[in-house]
Motif scaffolding. Structure first.
Motif, PDB file in Angstrom:
ATOM      1  N   ILE A   1       0.855  -1.185   0.000  1.00 56.38           N
ATOM      2  CA  ILE A   1       0.000   0.000   0.000  1.00 56.38           C
ATOM      3  C   ILE A   1       0.893   1.237   0.000  1.00 56.38           C
ATOM      4  CG2 ILE A   1      -1.958   1.144   1.105  1.00 56.38           C
ATOM      5  CD1 ILE A   1      -2.238  -1.422   2.839  1.00 56.38           C
ATOM      6  N   ARG A   2       0.554   2.208  -0.841  1.00 55.80           N
ATOM      7  CA  ARG A   2       1.348   3.441  -0.878  1.00 55.80           C
ATOM      8  C   ARG A   2       0.438   4.614  -0.518  1.00 55.80           C
ATOM      9  NH1 ARG A   2       3.332   3.731  -6.408  1.00 55.80           N
ATOM     10  NH2 ARG A   2       5.325   4.645  -5.877  1.00 55.80           N
TER      11      ARG A   2
ATOM     12  N   VAL B   1       4.442  13.689  -0.557  1.00 50.03           N
ATOM     13  CA  VAL B   1       5.119  12.659  -1.339  1.00 50.03           C
ATOM     14  C   VAL B   1       4.310  11.366  -1.213  1.00 50.03           C
ATOM     15  CG1 VAL B   1       7.471  13.567  -1.100  1.00 50.03           C
ATOM     16  CG2 VAL B   1       6.549  12.000   0.630  1.00 50.03           C
ATOM     17  N   MET B   2       4.571  10.442  -2.122  1.00 49.48           N
ATOM     18  CA  MET B   2       3.912   9.143  -2.019  1.00 49.48           C
ATOM     19  C   MET B   2       4.939   8.150  -1.510  1.00 49.48           C
ATOM     20  SD  MET B   2       1.382   7.249  -4.649  1.00 49.48           S
ATOM     21  CE  MET B   2       2.578   6.944  -5.927  1.00 49.48           C
ATOM     22  N   ARG B   3       4.550   7.353  -0.546  1.00 45.56           N
ATOM     23  CA  ARG B   3       5.486   6.350  -0.041  1.00 45.56           C
ATOM     24  C   ARG B   3       4.725   5.204   0.619  1.00 45.56           C
ATOM     25  NH1 ARG B   3       8.937   7.408   5.145  1.00 45.56           N
ATOM     26  NH2 ARG B   3       8.382   5.187   5.180  1.00 45.56           N
ATOM     27  N   PRO B   4       5.345   4.039   0.667  1.00 44.73           N
ATOM     28  CA  PRO B   4       4.731   2.915   1.360  1.00 44.73           C
ATOM     29  C   PRO B   4       4.874   3.110   2.866  1.00 44.73           C
ATOM     30  CG  PRO B   4       6.866   2.268   0.475  1.00 44.73           C
ATOM     31  CD  PRO B   4       6.641   3.684   0.059  1.00 44.73           C
ATOM     32  N   ALA B   5       4.043   2.444   3.608  1.00 40.50           N
ATOM     33  CA  ALA B   5       4.162   2.485   5.068  1.00 40.50           C
ATOM     34  C   ALA B   5       3.972   1.064   5.590  1.00 40.50           C
ATOM     35  CB  ALA B   5       3.105   3.402   5.666  1.00 40.50           C
ATOM     36  N   PRO B   6       4.744   0.683   6.602  1.00 44.81           N
ATOM     37  CA  PRO B   6       4.598  -0.669   7.160  1.00 44.81           C
ATOM     38  C   PRO B   6       3.195  -0.854   7.742  1.00 44.81           C
ATOM     39  CG  PRO B   6       6.464   0.517   8.178  1.00 44.81           C
ATOM     40  CD  PRO B   6       5.764   1.483   7.281  1.00 44.81           C
TER      41      PRO B   6
END
Lengths: 370, 370
Positions: A339-340, A351-356
């Motif tokens: 999931i981003r 910004v777009m980034r994945p998260a644990p």
């Protein structure tokens, strides 16, 4: 034809710069009734106004009369109202009407209504005979500041929102601020969610302005609405102009939407309005941004307070953490099962980034109703 | 991976020049099994082969094995075979499979089959998450020389063929001539119709060559097929490169198609093959061209003889003249109720123009079975 010429009226214009697919957004009061607004459209024999059963009695006749001076044949297609109908069956009724009236590929479609009507009409225009011209005439605040601008069109699939669609730009966007007078208060709030969004991701000065004017916006003061719509469209135009097909930057416009789509989908489309889900989703995304170190607790608190003052929910429905994660994994921004999220890396920048998953569960623990 | 490198094999390449949407067409024997063919595709976790129940047992395993070296996950979706299934219900099965496998928007779709599979897979790729990359792997002669090249994708509507679709270009077209060995003779003839088409509209020298080689083509001699496929793709590439979205020139590629679509639609899709209807439609369009003064009787006779030698029908089914006219009036080329035909204005050159109903009735009187 006796209407005051466009140039002499208080009409604001924002330009979307996309090369040969460029187009203007016109913002002002009374544009539905002004033939000059539609003068530059491509020549065609037929125009078809696609609207819904709620908007039609309010505005369809007015637009039809205005267009009658320009098109020999002006027809109407009325869709059922609501996100629950944003599906293939409803889209099919548009195609049936177009084919039934022997509409050719010069026919111009007009999307008169909110985001659902705009998304569906735009997608119908993208697909009918492989593409016909269309015009967005958004009548909700949300559609005026967000969904009608930038060429995203789609329908929902039972397994996900906006999963089937196209990037297809309109010829023109007409934001008649007069149509906001008949909007239910709940829909005004939903529109404010997308307006607030532009602050944290792009323009903190605009966020300051929204905070100072939130009561005027909720009360629909014309000058406040005019500024909010114009500034929102300007920011959206700048982002879309750099990244039409969302290969990068454009994704920041989805701030709050990953959580928001999960809420909408989890509750069943139409239970919460899209803007309500985005409002709550922004609070959740702000929490995530804080946990990732992009903003401080004061920022989260400030955004939460503003969302609440806009009349929007700030506590997410209890769907269960695993269900939230499952729903977000089918989000279009997800890649290879990861999931981003759009997060704020510093106030005014996203910004777009994945998260644990573990961090997302922490956010859900903070934001979901007990 | 031990396959002979692409550069050392008899692979021909035709380039479609469309700026950032440019792509190559590769033509040769054994390309399904050659990993080098797929080496330049965008990186992705998943590939999905969309095929049909007829083609799958012949070639899907081979392509899947080749792609397995490039994509971590390679899935198959099998559609029912035939034009009658080129509709929304079948398209939906592709979307269901993609969402069921949580395919993200980098997923690459492969259209393995004939024109129906290619049109539907291309349209699914155009719409899934507003656009994912796709590759055409045409396994019929017709698809190799026509439908897989140029980015026209669509499904049928009960009221008209290819009415719902998109212009959406593939990343790559792979014409493996080896797949033509298993093609039924009737489908070889259908493909020859589209090959013959390129002569009258663009290249009379190619028409001479086809006449001289028609028996070799019907017999599937590899050298003849290779030349016919390459030259057809070259002509199509030149036309599409000048007019991607059919605002003008590209319409000449529809020579024979206005009559042909009426035959297909009037009989019910799937009764005649598309290529059979086009073959007969070209004869009818040649008659119309003669009546309009573009060609002489000898030209009509010559084209009719060639179509017949290709194994195609030259007498149109008796639908009734009025029914033909009604069916043609919903053709996508029609404008403001006026049917527009592609006609030969001189041998090797085509134009689009309207024709009076009376003249069309004369053509029908000549060509329709009594």
């Amino acid at each position: 034809m006796a209407a005051t010429p466009l140039s002499e009226r208080a009409v604001q214009q924002v330009h979307i710069d996309l090369g040969e697919r460029s187009y203007p957004i016109l913002i002002g009061d009374g544009l539905l009734a002004d033939p000059a607004v539609y003068a530059a459209l491509p020549t065609a024999a037929a125009a078809v106004i696609v609207t819904n059963t709620t908007v039609a009695p309010l505005y369809a006749q007015q637009l039809q009369a205005t267009l009658a001076g320009r098109f020999a044949q002006v027809q109407q297609v009325q869709l059922p109202d609501g996100e629950a109908h944003k599906n293939w069956q409803t889209l099919q009724t548009i195609f049936d009407a177009l084919l039934g009236a022997q509409c050719d590929r010069r026919t111009v479609l007009f999307a008169l209504g909110g985001g659902v009507v705009g998304d569906m009409t735009g997608f119908a225009a993208a697909c009918y005979m492989r593409g016909v011209p269309f015009v967005q005439v958004p009548t909700t605040l949300l559609a005026q500041v967000d969904s009608s601008v930038g060429g995203k069109t789609a329908i929902n699939h039972p397994q996900g929102k906006n999963m089937i669609g196209a990037f297809y730009q309109p010829q023109l966007v007409v934001c008649d601020l007069g149509t906001l007078r008949t909007l239910p208060a709940r829909e005004v709030s939903a529109g404010l969610a997308e307006i607030i969004k532009y602050g944290p991701i792009a323009d903190m000065a605009f966020l300051d302005w929204i905070e100072a004017n939130i009561d005027a916006l909720v009360a629909r003061e014309p000058a406040a609405l005019a500024h909010a719509v114009r500034r929102s469209c300007e920011i959206k135009a700048a982002v879309v102009g750099q990244d039409e097909r969302e290969s990068g930057l454009r994704a920041i416009l989805n701030f709050g939407h990953t959580f928001g789509h999960a809420i909408e989908s989890g509750l069943g489309y139409g239970e919460w309005l899209h803007g309500e889900a985005v409002g709550c989703g922004m609070v959740m995304a702000a929490w995530l941004s804080q946990k990732l170190g992009g903003v401080d607790a004061a920022f989260v608190e400030r955004l939460t307070a503003l969302v609440r003052r806009a009349g929007l929910p700030v506590v997410a429905p209890a769907l269960g953490a695993q269900r939230y994660l499952d729903l977000m994994r089918v989000d279009k921004k997800a890649e290879a099962g990861e999931i981003r999220f759009v997060v704020i890396d510093r106030p005014g920048s996203a910004v777009m980034r994945p998260a644990p998953d573990a961090l997302v569960r922490e956010v859900l623990a903070e934001c979901v109703a007990p």
